[in-house]
Design a protein around this motif. Structure first.
Motif, PDB file in Angstrom:
ATOM      1  N   ALA A  89       0.859  -1.179   0.000  1.00  0.00           N
ATOM      2  CA  ALA A  89       0.000   0.000   0.000  1.00  0.00           C
ATOM      3  C   ALA A  89       0.902   1.238   0.000  1.00  0.00           C
ATOM      4  CB  ALA A  89      -0.898  -0.025   1.230  1.00  0.00           C
ATOM      5  N   MET A  90       0.288   2.426  -0.053  1.00  0.00           N
ATOM      6  CA  MET A  90       1.104   3.634  -0.169  1.00  0.00           C
ATOM      7  C   MET A  90       0.548   4.762   0.688  1.00  0.00           C
ATOM      8  SD  MET A  90       2.438   5.406  -3.671  1.00  0.00           S
ATOM      9  CE  MET A  90       0.783   5.706  -4.321  1.00  0.00           C
ATOM     10  N   GLN A  91       1.407   5.293   1.534  1.00  0.00           N
ATOM     11  CA  GLN A  91       1.036   6.464   2.330  1.00  0.00           C
ATOM     12  C   GLN A  91       1.093   7.697   1.427  1.00  0.00           C
ATOM     13  OE1 GLN A  91       3.772   8.201   5.293  1.00  0.00           O
ATOM     14  NE2 GLN A  91       2.167   7.855   6.814  1.00  0.00           N
ATOM     15  N   VAL A  92       0.014   8.470   1.429  1.00  0.00           N
ATOM     16  CA  VAL A  92      -0.083   9.643   0.558  1.00  0.00           C
ATOM     17  C   VAL A  92      -0.496  10.861   1.384  1.00  0.00           C
ATOM     18  CG1 VAL A  92      -0.645   8.297  -1.499  1.00  0.00           C
ATOM     19  CG2 VAL A  92      -2.499   9.110  -0.020  1.00  0.00           C
ATOM     20  N   ARG A  93      -0.365  12.048   0.753  1.00  0.00           N
ATOM     21  CA  ARG A  93      -0.710  13.310   1.412  1.00  0.00           C
ATOM     22  C   ARG A  93      -1.551  14.144   0.458  1.00  0.00           C
ATOM     23  NH1 ARG A  93       4.548  15.780   2.928  1.00  0.00           N
ATOM     24  NH2 ARG A  93       4.735  15.868   0.678  1.00  0.00           N
ATOM     25  N   ASP A  94      -2.682  14.661   0.939  1.00  0.00           N
ATOM     26  CA  ASP A  94      -3.535  15.471   0.076  1.00  0.00           C
ATOM     27  C   ASP A  94      -3.128  16.943   0.120  1.00  0.00           C
ATOM     28  OD1 ASP A  94      -4.644  16.641   2.370  1.00  0.00           O
ATOM     29  OD2 ASP A  94      -6.502  15.480   2.287  1.00  0.00           O
ATOM     30  N   ALA A  95      -3.873  17.790  -0.564  1.00  0.00           N
ATOM     31  CA  ALA A  95      -3.506  19.207  -0.682  1.00  0.00           C
ATOM     32  C   ALA A  95      -3.561  19.940   0.652  1.00  0.00           C
ATOM     33  CB  ALA A  95      -4.431  19.888  -1.689  1.00  0.00           C
ATOM     34  N   GLN A  96      -4.311  19.422   1.621  1.00  0.00           N
ATOM     35  CA  GLN A  96      -4.396  20.033   2.946  1.00  0.00           C
ATOM     36  C   GLN A  96      -3.348  19.468   3.917  1.00  0.00           C
ATOM     37  OE1 GLN A  96      -7.416  19.115   1.227  1.00  0.00           O
ATOM     38  NE2 GLN A  96      -7.263  21.270   0.611  1.00  0.00           N
ATOM     39  N   GLY A  97      -2.506  18.560   3.415  1.00  0.00           N
ATOM     40  CA  GLY A  97      -1.478  17.976   4.249  1.00  0.00           C
ATOM     41  C   GLY A  97      -1.933  16.779   5.055  1.00  0.00           C
ATOM     42  N   VAL A  98      -3.177  16.341   4.833  1.00  0.00           N
ATOM     43  CA  VAL A  98      -3.706  15.188   5.561  1.00  0.00           C
ATOM     44  C   VAL A  98      -3.154  13.907   4.951  1.00  0.00           C
ATOM     45  CG1 VAL A  98      -5.798  13.932   6.225  1.00  0.00           C
ATOM     46  CG2 VAL A  98      -5.805  16.439   6.162  1.00  0.00           C
ATOM     47  N   MET A  99      -2.644  13.025   5.806  1.00  0.00           N
ATOM     48  CA  MET A  99      -2.062  11.777   5.323  1.00  0.00           C
ATOM     49  C   MET A  99      -3.043  10.619   5.472  1.00  0.00           C
ATOM     50  SD  MET A  99       1.938  11.847   6.500  1.00  0.00           S
ATOM     51  CE  MET A  99       1.539  11.731   8.245  1.00  0.00           C
ATOM     52  N   GLY A 100      -2.913   9.660   4.559  1.00  0.00           N
ATOM     53  CA  GLY A 100      -3.683   8.434   4.612  1.00  0.00           C
ATOM     54  C   GLY A 100      -2.919   7.371   3.852  1.00  0.00           C
TER      55      GLY A 100
END
Length: 205
Positions: free
Chosen positions: A63-74
């Motif tokens: 799987a892959m840890q990602v970051r959205d435009a608001q800096g929230v990680m998932g």
């Protein structure tokens, strides 16, 4: 479905079917799932679509840890890595376009998204190819298509072992970052070290 595993054993077929079942819940994914591609399942932490012979390399445990435009990680599921590579099969080696397609599918499935292609942070080792985070919790889709929730997501790269029935156990190993396969990789920066080899999982008959 025309997306099939190159191997014919029960384990690879089960892995592929669970991932495709998850992706099929996204209306947008239908465009990619209609392709005629063989998927070579590997455990190297690398995803790559090849133009020779219509073959796609995919690691169902990464799987892959990602970051959205608001800096929230998932954490996106390995199935999202598969859809990213299928997007390359559709659109060529255009990372912004492939990532945009990946994002549309992720939003429809309730998976986290990355702001840009480069907002892929770390690889995370999981047992189920659909395991991801959603609204601050770990989630899987089991072999019957049921959504099962697990532990709270603490922002780390250590995933809980949820298996195939959704029973949360002890934490799995942390996924180090993997190398990308040229322009067609869904993964983080290739300068980071590759995951250690992952032992193939045993699936129910």
């Amino acid at each position: 479905m025309p997306i099939t595993p190159s191997g014919k054993n029960t384990a690879e077929t089960t892995v592929m079917n669970v991932a495709l079942l998850h992706l099929s819940k996204s209306p947008s994914a239908a465009l990619a799932l209609g392709l005629n591609y063989q998927v070579e399942i590997n455990y190297s932490g690398s995803n790559l679509v090849t133009t020779v012979g219509g073959t796609l390399l995919w690691d169902p445990t990464t799987a892959m840890q990602v970051r959205d435009a608001q800096g929230v990680m998932g954490v996106q599921s390995p199935a999202m890595g598969l859809i990213h590579e299928l997007a390359h099969a559709l659109f060529g080696y255009n990372e912004p376009q492939a990532t945009a397609f990946e994002t549309k599918v992720a939003l429809e499935l309730g998976e986290p998204i990355r702001a840009t292609y480069n907002d892929a942070l770390e690889y995370v080792t999981v047992e189920n190819p659909t395991q991801h985070t959603e609204n601050g919790e770990w989630v899987i889709r089991d072999i019957f298509g049921n959504i099962i929730k697990g532990a709270k997501y603490d922002g780390s790269t250590t995933a809980p072992k949820m298996g195939w029935a959704g029973t949360a156990g002890s934490a799995g190993g942390s996924g180090g970052s993997g190398s990308s396969g040229g322009g067609g990789s869904a993964g983080p920066n290739p300068s980071t070290p590759k995951n250690p080899h992952v032992t193939p999982i045993l699936l129910p008959e």
